[in-house]
Design a protein around this motif. Structure first.
Motif, PDB file in Angstrom:
ATOM      1  N   PHE A 161       1.162  -1.303  -0.247  1.00  0.00           N
ATOM      2  CA  PHE A 161      -0.128  -0.313  -0.144  1.00  0.00           C
ATOM      3  C   PHE A 161       0.864   1.520  -0.210  1.00  0.00           C
ATOM      4  O   PHE A 161       1.757   1.187   0.344  1.00  0.00           O
ATOM      5  N   PRO A 162       0.169   2.533  -0.229  1.00  0.00           N
ATOM      6  CA  PRO A 162      -1.238   2.484  -1.149  1.00  0.00           C
ATOM      7  C   PRO A 162      -1.215   2.347  -2.414  1.00  0.00           C
ATOM      8  O   PRO A 162      -0.705   1.947  -3.101  1.00  0.00           O
ATOM      9  N   ILE A 163      -2.949   1.823  -2.364  1.00  0.00           N
ATOM     10  CA  ILE A 163      -3.809   1.649  -3.687  1.00  0.00           C
ATOM     11  C   ILE A 163      -3.195   2.931  -4.147  1.00  0.00           C
ATOM     12  O   ILE A 163      -4.090   3.905  -4.073  1.00  0.00           O
ATOM     13  N   GLN A 167      -3.244  -0.315 -10.747  1.00  0.00           N
ATOM     14  CA  GLN A 167      -2.676  -0.932  -9.349  1.00  0.00           C
ATOM     15  C   GLN A 167      -3.075  -2.310  -8.386  1.00  0.00           C
ATOM     16  O   GLN A 167      -4.374  -2.047  -8.583  1.00  0.00           O
ATOM     17  N   GLN A 168      -2.665  -3.336  -8.253  1.00  0.00           N
ATOM     18  CA  GLN A 168      -3.425  -4.298  -7.719  1.00  0.00           C
ATOM     19  C   GLN A 168      -2.877  -5.406  -7.001  1.00  0.00           C
ATOM     20  O   GLN A 168      -1.109  -4.408  -7.357  1.00  0.00           O
ATOM     21  N   SER A 211     -16.061  -0.982  -8.676  1.00  0.00           N
ATOM     22  CA  SER A 211     -15.764  -2.795  -9.182  1.00  0.00           C
ATOM     23  C   SER A 211     -13.733  -2.457 -10.349  1.00  0.00           C
ATOM     24  O   SER A 211     -12.851  -3.195  -9.534  1.00  0.00           O
ATOM     25  N   GLU A 212     -14.027  -0.741  -9.449  1.00  0.00           N
ATOM     26  CA  GLU A 212     -12.147  -0.847  -9.827  1.00  0.00           C
ATOM     27  C   GLU A 212     -11.220  -0.666  -8.763  1.00  0.00           C
ATOM     28  O   GLU A 212     -10.500  -1.384  -8.505  1.00  0.00           O
ATOM     29  N   GLY A 218      -6.917  -6.505  -5.394  1.00  0.00           N
ATOM     30  CA  GLY A 218      -7.325  -8.598  -6.081  1.00  0.00           C
ATOM     31  C   GLY A 218      -8.183  -9.438  -5.962  1.00  0.00           C
ATOM     32  O   GLY A 218      -8.350 -10.426  -5.588  1.00  0.00           O
ATOM     33  N   PHE A 219      -9.659  -9.045  -5.915  1.00  0.00           N
ATOM     34  CA  PHE A 219     -10.985  -9.286  -5.917  1.00  0.00           C
ATOM     35  C   PHE A 219     -11.108  -9.888  -7.047  1.00  0.00           C
ATOM     36  O   PHE A 219     -11.115  -8.798  -7.795  1.00  0.00           O
TER      37      PHE A 219
END
Length: 301
Positions: free
Chosen positions: A206-208, A213-214, A270-271, A277-278
């Protein structure tokens, strides 16, 4: 989420000041909070974003400080530490606001000076509690340090930046002394070392900062593999050290980031789900609802 650079900071908060010292020795500056708030267009709130610099503030006045998903009420005066990794802001609750803050880069206070990277110091470690309520005496002692910084910065002493580094270190050690002994105590044994490495690896995800980024590590098995330990051993060590399982610690940090992204970005659900990571949006929604008892959209609104 917006990331605030030094250039952004000076444009927004101090456009009348050139942005400082040479890249070879990093950057440092000190400011009056009262004067800074007067210059910020929205006087009721300091900007909430991630910064590319470190900041230490001596706040005098009632405020509400928000760190990631923590909300901390400041009643009279407090010492506040901020790193580039964690977004924060504070909202003045009284008209009267006073105090100082200094900003600096890791080049200004590098490993050769501190003996370790800044993020390895107890006061800047991820997951800590970076706000300390102060007594009147403690506030006065810290005011003296900031006053020295102000005088030194405007002086022409040839080694003034060496002296300013000492003052910054004094503030850091002052804050670390205010931490509970169990937090500030260096870790030595093997289990503590594994715990520290896990926390460091977790926070490194982190951070995202972009929907593109994933997260690279999502499960207890992922972390155990990276640390070269058996997943059961990692779980046992973390449970003994923190009272939480590996999965609970990972989930807690993911949900913290999810809250930040929902509140502080305009990314769609969704983003956010993808970046954390889902594989399916439904999985993220179920995870979020299980952790918080509300749906992601309800939390955002």
């Amino acid at each position: 989420m917006k990331t605030s650079t030094l250039e952004d900071f000076y444009k927004e908060v101090a456009p009348h000041i050139a942005a400082g010292i040479s890249k070879e020795i990093g950057h440092f500056n000190v400011f009056s909070i009262a004067e800074t708030i007067a210059r910020v267009k929205e006087k009721n709130q300091m900007p909430y974003n991630r910064r590319t610099f470190y900041k230490i503030s001596l706040i005098k006045g009632r405020n509400k400080a928000e760190y990631a998903d923590k909300v901390i009420d400041i009643q009279e005066q407090a010492l506040l530490f901020a790193t580039p990794k964690v977004p924060y802001h504070y909202v003045p609750l009284d008209e009267y606001q006073d105090g100082y803050f200094c900003i600096f880069t890791d080049e200004f206070l590098n490993r050769n000076i501190t003996g370790m990277a800044l993020d390895e110091l107890p006061i800047f470690k991820p997951g800590g509690y970076p706000v300390f309520q102060l007594t009147a005496q403690e506030s006065q002692e810290l005011t003296i340090i900031f006053d020295k910084m102000n005088r030194e910065l405007s002086g022409n002493y040839a080694f003034k930046y060496d002296l300013l580094r000492n003052y910054v270190l004094e503030l850091i050690h002052y804050g670390q002394k205010l931490q509970p002994a169990t937090v500030a105590q260096p870790l030595h044994n093997a289990s503590a070392r594994v715990t520290a490495l896990f926390i460091e690896l977790l926070e490194r995800q982190f951070p995202i900062e972009s929907p593109r980024q994933q997260l690279q590590l999502r499960t207890a098995k992922d972390y155990a593999g990276r640390l070269a330990v058996h997943v059961n051993h990692l779980n046992k060590v973390l449970k003994e050290a923190t009272g939480k399982t590996t999965t609970e610690l990972i989930s807690g940090r993911v949900i913290q980031e999810a809250k930040i992204l929902l509140k502080q970005t305009d990314w769609n659900i969704s983003e956010i789900s993808d970046s954390l990571g889902f594989e399916e949006l439904a999985h993220f929604s179920n995870f979020f609802r299980k952790q918080t008892s509300v749906a992601p959209l309800a939390f955002r609104s």
